[in-house]
Design a protein around this motif. Structure first.
Motif, PDB file in Angstrom:
ATOM      1  N   VAL A  35      -5.443   3.831   5.059  1.00  0.00           N
ATOM      2  CA  VAL A  35      -5.581   5.041   4.201  1.00  0.00           C
ATOM      3  C   VAL A  35      -6.043   6.108   5.368  1.00  0.00           C
TER       4      VAL A  35
ATOM      5  N   TYR B  67       0.306  12.953  -0.574  1.00  0.00           N
ATOM      6  CA  TYR B  67       0.605  13.758  -1.283  1.00  0.00           C
ATOM      7  C   TYR B  67      -0.528  14.844  -1.952  1.00  0.00           C
TER       8      TYR B  67
ATOM      9  N   TYR C 205       0.816  -1.137   0.008  1.00  0.00           N
ATOM     10  CA  TYR C 205       0.038  -0.014   0.060  1.00  0.00           C
ATOM     11  C   TYR C 205       0.915   1.306   0.009  1.00  0.00           C
ATOM     12  N   LYS C 206       2.024   1.321   0.060  1.00  0.00           N
ATOM     13  CA  LYS C 206       2.982   2.452   0.009  1.00  0.00           C
ATOM     14  C   LYS C 206       2.800   3.464  -1.138  1.00  0.00           C
ATOM     15  N   ARG C 207       2.369   2.708  -2.027  1.00  0.00           N
ATOM     16  CA  ARG C 207       2.484   3.814  -3.315  1.00  0.00           C
ATOM     17  C   ARG C 207       0.857   4.595  -3.244  1.00  0.00           C
ATOM     18  N   LEU C 208      -0.052   3.773  -2.825  1.00  0.00           N
ATOM     19  CA  LEU C 208      -1.247   4.413  -2.430  1.00  0.00           C
ATOM     20  C   LEU C 208      -1.435   5.244  -1.431  1.00  0.00           C
TER      21      LEU C 208
ATOM     22  N   ALA D 238      -8.716   0.415   3.979  1.00  0.00           N
ATOM     23  CA  ALA D 238      -9.394   1.548   4.284  1.00  0.00           C
ATOM     24  C   ALA D 238      -8.904   2.280   5.549  1.00  0.00           C
TER      25      ALA D 238
ATOM     26  N   GLU E  20       5.986  11.870   2.319  1.00  0.00           N
ATOM     27  CA  GLU E  20       7.053  10.836   2.737  1.00  0.00           C
ATOM     28  C   GLU E  20       6.971  10.702   4.377  1.00  0.00           C
TER      29      GLU E  20
ATOM     30  N   HIS F 281       6.311  16.677  -1.566  1.00  0.00           N
ATOM     31  CA  HIS F 281       6.909  15.096  -1.588  1.00  0.00           C
ATOM     32  C   HIS F 281       7.339  14.877  -0.140  1.00  0.00           C
ATOM     33  N   MET F 282       8.234  15.858   0.429  1.00  0.00           N
ATOM     34  CA  MET F 282       8.976  15.444   1.483  1.00  0.00           C
ATOM     35  C   MET F 282       8.054  15.293   2.720  1.00  0.00           C
TER      36      MET F 282
ATOM     37  N   ARG G 285       0.483  18.266  -1.004  1.00  0.00           N
ATOM     38  CA  ARG G 285       1.165  18.888  -2.077  1.00  0.00           C
ATOM     39  C   ARG G 285       2.607  18.919  -1.818  1.00  0.00           C
TER      40      ARG G 285
ATOM     41  N   LYS H 266      -4.106   9.596   5.954  1.00  0.00           N
ATOM     42  CA  LYS H 266      -4.914  10.584   5.860  1.00  0.00           C
ATOM     43  C   LYS H 266      -5.091  11.899   7.264  1.00  0.00           C
TER      44      LYS H 266
ATOM     45  N   TYR I  16       1.127   6.950  -0.390  1.00  0.00           N
ATOM     46  CA  TYR I  16       1.823   8.234  -0.684  1.00  0.00           C
ATOM     47  C   TYR I  16       1.063   9.030  -1.462  1.00  0.00           C
ATOM     48  N   SER I  17       0.383   8.442  -2.392  1.00  0.00           N
ATOM     49  CA  SER I  17      -0.805   9.483  -3.339  1.00  0.00           C
ATOM     50  C   SER I  17      -1.562  10.104  -2.432  1.00  0.00           C
ATOM     51  N   LYS I  18      -2.099   9.503  -1.505  1.00  0.00           N
ATOM     52  CA  LYS I  18      -3.349  10.065  -0.677  1.00  0.00           C
ATOM     53  C   LYS I  18      -2.502  11.102   0.144  1.00  0.00           C
TER      54      LYS I  18
END
Lengths: 179, 247
Positions: A73, A33, A24-27, A70, A43, A39-40, A37, A77, A29-31
């Motif tokens: 995430v 980000y 789930y790391k990519r998901l 869920a 992370e 990157h750092m 907005r 969040k 990260y996208s949540k």
């Protein structure tokens, strides 16, 4: 990286954590980000969220289950929202809500709503309130546990929870269901 | 209704929500994985396009070089046939001898390359032969164009490759939106901007970019160098890099 500093009770816990992180790391990260907005900061949010997931590993059943996604995430969040508030210097202790915490709902209220309708309705609730509500009622976490996970005091958890329930009651009333 | 009844209903709602939300997230994740699986292809697609353009450029250079060689060989041969008519020109004898020697060496397939032969023949065959020889040497020996920019912390240059005149930088992004950046000397030529690109002002400089479904692109010129940046997902990634370069 995180694994280096975490001590797992069992090998299966370690495997479970590794699996959740890699899957789930990519998901996550996208949540993160999407909220921050940056990157750092995104992370940082993922790292912090994974530490909190580690502390609540017992709340997660099957790592492939939708409930697990869920959960992680929701945590990321929360962390992201907290970081965003901190960035905007907007962290305040919430004032207690004086109204009574008893919500009178019709017994068959939920059976009159489809899962999709519940989903749409709860999405109208402020994200922070909703997250507390979900951690409390879907993942059976105590106010103290939620407080630790969200980085806020148990009192604040109580206030957020009350507001969430109040808002949900209002929404149900608007739907012609409930009180 | 008692509080514990309300709690039971909230629990039911929360669980219903989480089930749907989890399903949505899983679907979203599958989409991301599908996109991720396609990423190397997209990256390859970008590199392939860059290399195709470079190949066309190499073909052009080689064509010009071949034409020059033919001329360098043909001119002495023509002079050779016409020499009886111009006996008065005494220097031609030495020219012919030099050119003849070059031809013999080359046709005999000896160690000297055409470049070497051209250099040898240059003093005798005339200055016209000098320019292509210099060009031929330049086409094969381009230096890496340095990337004079301090990249934001989330970017790391993972590899640098020289593809004829272009220097290709492979830049890893912490967001996994890796970037391919090519630098090429414009040699005084105006930037060739594809028609579909939009004008984007970055740090007061006119750049051209576009989000595309297969990959996003941003290009601009600075100090006689053409910068072309491409990545898979986010136009913002390219603009962030553009801002770092166009200081």
């Amino acid at each position: 990286m995180i694994l280096l500093v975490l001590a797992f009770e069992t090998e299966s816990d370690k495997n479970k954590f590794e699996y959740i992180y890699s899957k789930y790391k990519r998901l996550l990260y996208s949540k993160a980000y999407g909220i921050l907005r940056d990157h750092m900061m995104a992370e940082d949010a993922v790292s912090e969220a994974m530490l909190r997931v580690y502390k609540n590993l017992n709340k997660i059943g099957d790592p492939d289950d939708g409930r697990c996604v869920a959960f992680v995430v929701t945590i990321v969040k929360n962390v992201s929202l907290t970081l965003l508030k901190r960035k905007n210097s907007n962290v305040t202790e919430l004032l207690p809500d004086n109204s009574r915490d008893d919500f009178e709902l019709e017994g068959d209220v939920v059976s009159r709503l489809s899962a999709g309708e519940i989903y749409t309705m709860l999405n109208k609730v402020n994200e922070e309130y909703r997250n507390v509500f979900l951690l409390k009622y879907a993942y059976d976490m105590s106010n103290k546990e939620i407080g630790k996970t969200m980085g806020i005091s148990p009192n604040n958890v109580g206030v957020l929870l009350h507001r969430a329930k109040k808002k949900i009651s209002v929404l149900l009333r608007e739907e012609g269901i409930g009180l | 209704m008692k509080k514990h009844d309300a709690d039971f209903l909230f629990k039911k709602m929360a669980n219903g929500y989480v089930d749907v939300y989890g399903g949505e997230l899983k679907k979203e994740m599958e989409d991301m994985q599908r996109t991720g699986a396609a990423e190397p292809d997209a990256q390859n697609n970008v590199v392939r396009r860059i290399k195709a353009k470079s190949k066309a450029r190499v073909s052009g250079v080689l064509g010009v070089l071949a034409a020059c060689i033919v001329l360098a060989v043909a001119i002495p041969a023509v002079l050779d046939r016409l020499s009886p008519m111009f006996d008065a020109v005494s220097t031609s004898t030495t020219d012919e001898a030099a050119a003849e020697a070059v031809m013999e060496e080359a046709t005999a397939g000896e160690a000297e390359s055409w470049d070497y032969a051209m250099e040898e023949a240059a003093p005798a065959a005339g200055s016209a032969a000098e320019q292509p020889a210099a060009d031929a040497g330049g086409a094969q020996q381009y230096d890496i164009i340095p990337l004079n920019a301090t990249l934001p912390d989330n970017f790391t240059v993972s590899a640098v490759e020289q593809d004829v005149a272009r220097t290709i930088y492979y830049i890893d992004d912490a967001n996994e939106d890796n970037v391919v950046l090519t630098l090429e000397d414009t040699e005084g030529q105006a930037l060739e901007v594809p028609e579909d690109l939009d004008v984007i002002m970055i740090n007061g400089v006119e750049t051209y970019g576009k989000y595309r479904p297969d990959y996003s692109v941003l290009m601009f010129e600075q100090d006689g160098i053409e910068y072309v940046l491409t990545c898979k997902y986010d136009m913002n990634t390219l603009m962030e890099l553009g801002e770092a370069i166009l200081i």
